[in-house]
Design a protein around this motif. Structure first.
Motif, PDB file in Angstrom:
ATOM      1  N   PRO A  70      -8.291   3.448  10.161  1.00  7.52           N
ATOM      2  CA  PRO A  70      -7.693   3.200   8.846  1.00  7.52           C
ATOM      3  C   PRO A  70      -8.715   3.345   7.720  1.00  7.52           C
ATOM      4  O   PRO A  70      -9.901   3.039   7.915  1.00  7.52           O
ATOM      5  CB  PRO A  70      -7.209   1.749   8.924  1.00  7.52           C
ATOM      6  CG  PRO A  70      -7.342   1.322  10.328  1.00  7.52           C
ATOM      7  CD  PRO A  70      -8.240   2.278  11.043  1.00  7.52           C
ATOM      8  N   VAL A  71      -8.231   3.801   6.564  1.00  5.00           N
ATOM      9  CA  VAL A  71      -9.139   3.951   5.417  1.00  5.00           C
ATOM     10  C   VAL A  71      -8.704   3.024   4.277  1.00  5.00           C
ATOM     11  O   VAL A  71      -7.535   2.675   4.161  1.00  5.00           O
ATOM     12  CB  VAL A  71      -9.181   5.406   4.878  1.00  5.00           C
ATOM     13  CG1 VAL A  71      -9.629   6.368   5.954  1.00  5.00           C
ATOM     14  CG2 VAL A  71      -7.839   5.834   4.297  1.00  5.00           C
ATOM     15  N   THR A  72      -9.684   2.643   3.460  1.00  2.00           N
ATOM     16  CA  THR A  72      -9.398   2.007   2.177  1.00  2.00           C
ATOM     17  C   THR A  72     -10.134   2.801   1.102  1.00  2.00           C
ATOM     18  O   THR A  72     -11.107   3.502   1.406  1.00  2.00           O
ATOM     19  CB  THR A  72      -9.868   0.536   2.116  1.00  2.00           C
ATOM     20  OG1 THR A  72     -11.308   0.507   2.145  1.00  2.00           O
ATOM     21  CG2 THR A  72      -9.316  -0.293   3.269  1.00  2.00           C
ATOM     22  N   VAL A  73      -9.660   2.679  -0.133  1.00  2.00           N
ATOM     23  CA  VAL A  73     -10.293   3.395  -1.251  1.00  2.00           C
ATOM     24  C   VAL A  73     -10.769   2.373  -2.258  1.00  2.00           C
ATOM     25  O   VAL A  73      -9.989   1.518  -2.707  1.00  2.00           O
ATOM     26  CB  VAL A  73      -9.292   4.360  -1.921  1.00  2.00           C
ATOM     27  CG1 VAL A  73      -9.950   5.088  -3.091  1.00  2.00           C
ATOM     28  CG2 VAL A  73      -8.750   5.351  -0.901  1.00  2.00           C
ATOM     29  N   ARG A  74     -12.042   2.468  -2.615  1.00  2.00           N
ATOM     30  CA  ARG A  74     -12.581   1.544  -3.606  1.00  2.00           C
ATOM     31  C   ARG A  74     -12.864   2.269  -4.913  1.00  2.00           C
ATOM     32  O   ARG A  74     -13.621   3.239  -4.956  1.00  2.00           O
ATOM     33  CB  ARG A  74     -13.891   0.929  -3.082  1.00  2.00           C
ATOM     34  CG  ARG A  74     -14.462  -0.105  -4.036  1.00  2.00           C
ATOM     35  CD  ARG A  74     -15.958  -0.265  -3.866  1.00  2.00           C
ATOM     36  NE  ARG A  74     -16.496  -0.863  -5.061  1.00  2.00           N
ATOM     37  CZ  ARG A  74     -16.770  -2.144  -5.208  1.00  2.00           C
ATOM     38  NH1 ARG A  74     -16.633  -2.963  -4.202  1.00  2.00           N
ATOM     39  NH2 ARG A  74     -17.228  -2.590  -6.350  1.00  2.00           N
ATOM     40  N   GLY A  75     -12.204   1.797  -6.000  1.00  3.05           N
ATOM     41  CA  GLY A  75     -12.541   2.278  -7.337  1.00  3.05           C
ATOM     42  C   GLY A  75     -13.520   1.284  -7.927  1.00  3.05           C
ATOM     43  O   GLY A  75     -14.703   1.267  -7.609  1.00  3.05           O
ATOM     44  N   GLY A  76     -13.011   0.387  -8.774  1.00  2.95           N
ATOM     45  CA  GLY A  76     -13.862  -0.657  -9.359  1.00  2.95           C
ATOM     46  C   GLY A  76     -13.901  -1.934  -8.527  1.00  2.95           C
ATOM     47  O   GLY A  76     -14.612  -2.880  -8.884  1.00  2.95           O
ATOM     48  N   GLY A  77     -13.136  -2.003  -7.466  1.00  4.84           N
ATOM     49  CA  GLY A  77     -13.157  -3.175  -6.575  1.00  4.84           C
ATOM     50  C   GLY A  77     -12.498  -4.411  -7.164  1.00  4.84           C
ATOM     51  O   GLY A  77     -12.720  -5.523  -6.708  1.00  4.84           O
ATOM     52  N   HIS A  78     -11.634  -4.240  -8.168  1.00  2.00           N
ATOM     53  CA  HIS A  78     -11.073  -5.395  -8.880  1.00  2.00           C
ATOM     54  C   HIS A  78      -9.692  -5.818  -8.425  1.00  2.00           C
ATOM     55  O   HIS A  78      -9.161  -6.797  -8.927  1.00  2.00           O
ATOM     56  CB  HIS A  78     -11.010  -5.101 -10.383  1.00  2.00           C
ATOM     57  CG  HIS A  78     -12.241  -5.544 -11.093  1.00  2.00           C
ATOM     58  ND1 HIS A  78     -13.489  -5.231 -10.652  1.00  2.00           N
ATOM     59  CD2 HIS A  78     -12.417  -6.307 -12.201  1.00  2.00           C
ATOM     60  CE1 HIS A  78     -14.373  -5.760 -11.468  1.00  2.00           C
ATOM     61  NE2 HIS A  78     -13.759  -6.428 -12.405  1.00  2.00           N
ATOM     62  N   ASN A  79      -9.075  -5.068  -7.539  1.00  2.80           N
ATOM     63  CA  ASN A  79      -7.713  -5.463  -7.175  1.00  2.80           C
ATOM     64  C   ASN A  79      -7.736  -6.869  -6.592  1.00  2.80           C
ATOM     65  O   ASN A  79      -8.487  -7.161  -5.668  1.00  2.80           O
ATOM     66  CB  ASN A  79      -7.122  -4.480  -6.160  1.00  2.80           C
ATOM     67  CG  ASN A  79      -5.650  -4.706  -6.000  1.00  2.80           C
ATOM     68  OD1 ASN A  79      -5.226  -5.532  -5.206  1.00  2.80           O
ATOM     69  ND2 ASN A  79      -4.866  -4.005  -6.798  1.00  2.80           N
ATOM     70  N   VAL A  80      -6.882  -7.737  -7.139  1.00  2.00           N
ATOM     71  CA  VAL A  80      -6.926  -9.149  -6.763  1.00  2.00           C
ATOM     72  C   VAL A  80      -6.588  -9.333  -5.290  1.00  2.00           C
ATOM     73  O   VAL A  80      -7.072 -10.252  -4.631  1.00  2.00           O
ATOM     74  CB  VAL A  80      -6.018  -9.972  -7.712  1.00  2.00           C
ATOM     75  CG1 VAL A  80      -4.557  -9.684  -7.476  1.00  2.00           C
ATOM     76  CG2 VAL A  80      -6.306 -11.461  -7.612  1.00  2.00           C
ATOM     77  N   ALA A  81      -5.789  -8.407  -4.741  1.00  2.00           N
ATOM     78  CA  ALA A  81      -5.438  -8.479  -3.323  1.00  2.00           C
ATOM     79  C   ALA A  81      -6.540  -7.914  -2.426  1.00  2.00           C
ATOM     80  O   ALA A  81      -6.411  -7.950  -1.197  1.00  2.00           O
ATOM     81  CB  ALA A  81      -4.127  -7.727  -3.080  1.00  2.00           C
TER      82      ALA A  81
END
Ligand SMILES: Cc1cc2nc3c(=O)[nH]c(=O)nc-3n(C[C@H](O)[C@H](O)[C@H](O)COP(=O)(O)OP(=O)(O)OC[C@H]3O[C@@H](n4cnc5c(N)ncnc54)[C@H](O)[C@@H]3O)c2cc1C
Length: 473
Positions: A70-81
């Protein structure tokens, strides 16, 4: 454990294809790279690929998909979840891809997918331009723009997603495509509000708007004055031109000089008005908001747009614990206000807040065909944000957040803002978009990500996985 997960990935091949660092547990920088803004999410990916280019993103995505990791994508890392990070997965980290270039004549900017809002503002402001975005400069552009993007300029110019003119996107099969009105138009529609479901945006082309100094006026009221002050806010906000953006918050008052001593350390109501027209007209434009109920304290001045964009930065630092619930409200009449006042009196942490704002203006402008963003006509958004430090206080803060939004259930407009969803059942995403829009998004998902590779998000499922698709009506 991680060795087993990574056994299907030829790490040597990936490292030779990938220009940026590829980190596994124990490598220097791994712990820093896995950290996200919300300290609640202490997760350990099997691999973190710190990408430098679209071809890095493509390489890591192809390797992960081939190995079925599985992959995740990190932009600014701010998503509260905390959707940017997950245990035992491959994190595609865009946080080294933060270049911004501005074309002032065309009133456009190119911003890489890992940019923070403050970096976009810093590049555009010297030209007297800005892309409408959020109110905290360390938030990531990627997640914010793809999910919507409310902020000080939204009533005047629209949401951030309305300003995505084009994008460079790495699709789940590893191909890199240019997306615009003429190439992949349906994908462009979905990127404007449908979240990170369809591809990884490595570069946004953003429309910019003119900005100058703004007039900013903040005032504080004790809880007993709050109902009358909010009745005035309700009348005021609904009658304003889109140059005015007025917001409110219940929170524990700080020690600032302009806040009277009797309110310091107590839950209080704050109302803030930002006037985007000629700053000289600001005091007269804002005056009616405070005409009936005199604030206990207030502070007002003209400030550069960049300063406005940094005002929220210190209130929500990285690493604290956060839990958020949000809803749209149909009205801010006396009954919901009474509930808000009670919820504020019950606040569990001096760092928490209940924020609300009148929306409308250009937010409700664009037609459905132009973007996937739903519920544009919602009059108010209200968000209970619990913030605390000690994990021992998790339960009471989470309960306070849930209770606060539950108190408002009778006055909700329906749906919710996708970027504020945390800890919700999967079906909530259908409710967020509404049946027809969700079906259209699912069809786009089917075309671009039929295997649901990009699912660590507020997930739109491809139509082949019909488990929670609304029925045809
Ligand atoms: C302090 C704070 C202030 C905020 N203020 C506002 C505000 O004023 N207005 C507002 O509208 N929202 C606001 N938000 C909410 C914000 O929009 C979301 O938290 C958003 O997800 C943040 O994006 P990010 O890139 O930092 O998140 P991340 O956690 O990095 O990413 C979240 C998800 O977005 C997707 N994603 C991110 N980047 C990309 C990309 N380049 N390509 C594809 N998918 C991507 C992924 O699915 C990822 O899981 C705020 C949040 C915080 C924490």
């Amino acid at each position: 454990m991680h060795e087993e997960i990574l056994s299907g990935i030829a790490l040597t091949d990936l490292r030779s294809e990938h220009r940026g660092p590829v980190l596994v547990l124990g490598d220097p920088g791994y712990d820093e790279a896995r950290r996200v803004w919300n300290g609640m999410h202490d997760r350990r990916p099997a691999l973190i690929a710190r990408c430098l280019t679209a071809s890095d993103v493509s390489a890591v995505l192809r390797h992960a998909v081939a190995a079925d990791v599985p992959v995740t994508v990190r932009g600014g890392g701010h998503n509260v979840a905390g959707t940017a990070v997950s245990d035992d997965s491959v994190m595609i980290d865009l946080s080294l891809m933060r270049a911004v270039t501005v074309d002032p004549a065309a009133e456009q900017a190119e911003a890489e997918g890992g940019c923070l809002l403050g970096e976009v503002d810093a590049a555009t402001a010297p030209h007297g331009l800005a892309c409408p975005a959020g109110v905290v400069s360390h938030t990531g552009l990627g997640g914010l723009a793809l999910g919507g993007g409310y902020g000080w300029l939204a009533r005047k110019w629209g949401l951030t997603c309305d300003h995505i003119l084009a994008a460079e996107v790495v699709l789940p099969d590893g191909s890199v495509v240019e997306v615009s009105e003429s190439q992949h138009p349906e994908l462009l529609w979905a990127l404007r509000g449908g979240g990170g479901n369809f591809g990884i945006v490595t570069r946004f082309t953003l429309r910019l708007r003119p900005v100058g100094p703004v007039y900013h006026h903040a005032a504080v009221f004790g809880p007993d004055e709050a109902p009358a002050a909010l009745e005035e806010y309700r009348r005021f906000a609904a009658g304003q031109s889109s140059d005015m953006h007025a917001v409110g918050a219940f929170k524990v008052a700080g020690q600032q000089e302009w806040i009277p001593e009797r309110l310091r350390g107590e839950p209080a109501l704050f109302l803030t008005a930002v006037w985007l027209g000629d700053p000289a007209d600001g005091p007269a434009a804002v005056a009616p908001l405070f005409g009936t109920v005199e604030p206990a304290g207030s502070v007002a001045r003209v400030m550069p747009y960049l300063e406005l964009q940094g005002l929220g930065d210190h209130g929500e630092p990285h690493g604290n614990r956060y839990f958020t619930k949000s809803c749209y409200l149909s009205d801010l009449a006396s009954d919901p206000v009474a509930e808000l006042v009670e919820a504020a009196r019950d606040i569990r942490s001096p760092l928490s807040s209940i924020d609300f704002e009148f929306l409308c203006g250009a937010i409700s402008g664009p037609a459905n065909e132009e973007s996937a963003f739903p519920r544009r006509e919602a009059p108010y958004i209200c968000t209970a944000s619990a913030q605390w430090i000690d994990p021992q206080h998790d339960a009471e803060n989470i309960a306070w957040t849930r209770n606060t939004v539950a108190r408002l259930a009778a006055w909700t407009y329906g749906g919710a803002y996708v970027n504020y969803l945390q800890d919700e059942p999967a079906d909530r995403v259908v409710e967020v978009y509404g049946d027809a829009r969700y079906r259209r998004l699912a069809a786009v998902k089917n075309s671009y990500d039929p295997r649901n590779v990009l699912r660590s998000n507020q997930n739109i499922r491809p139509t082949s996985g019909t488990a929670h698709l609304p029925s045809e009506r």
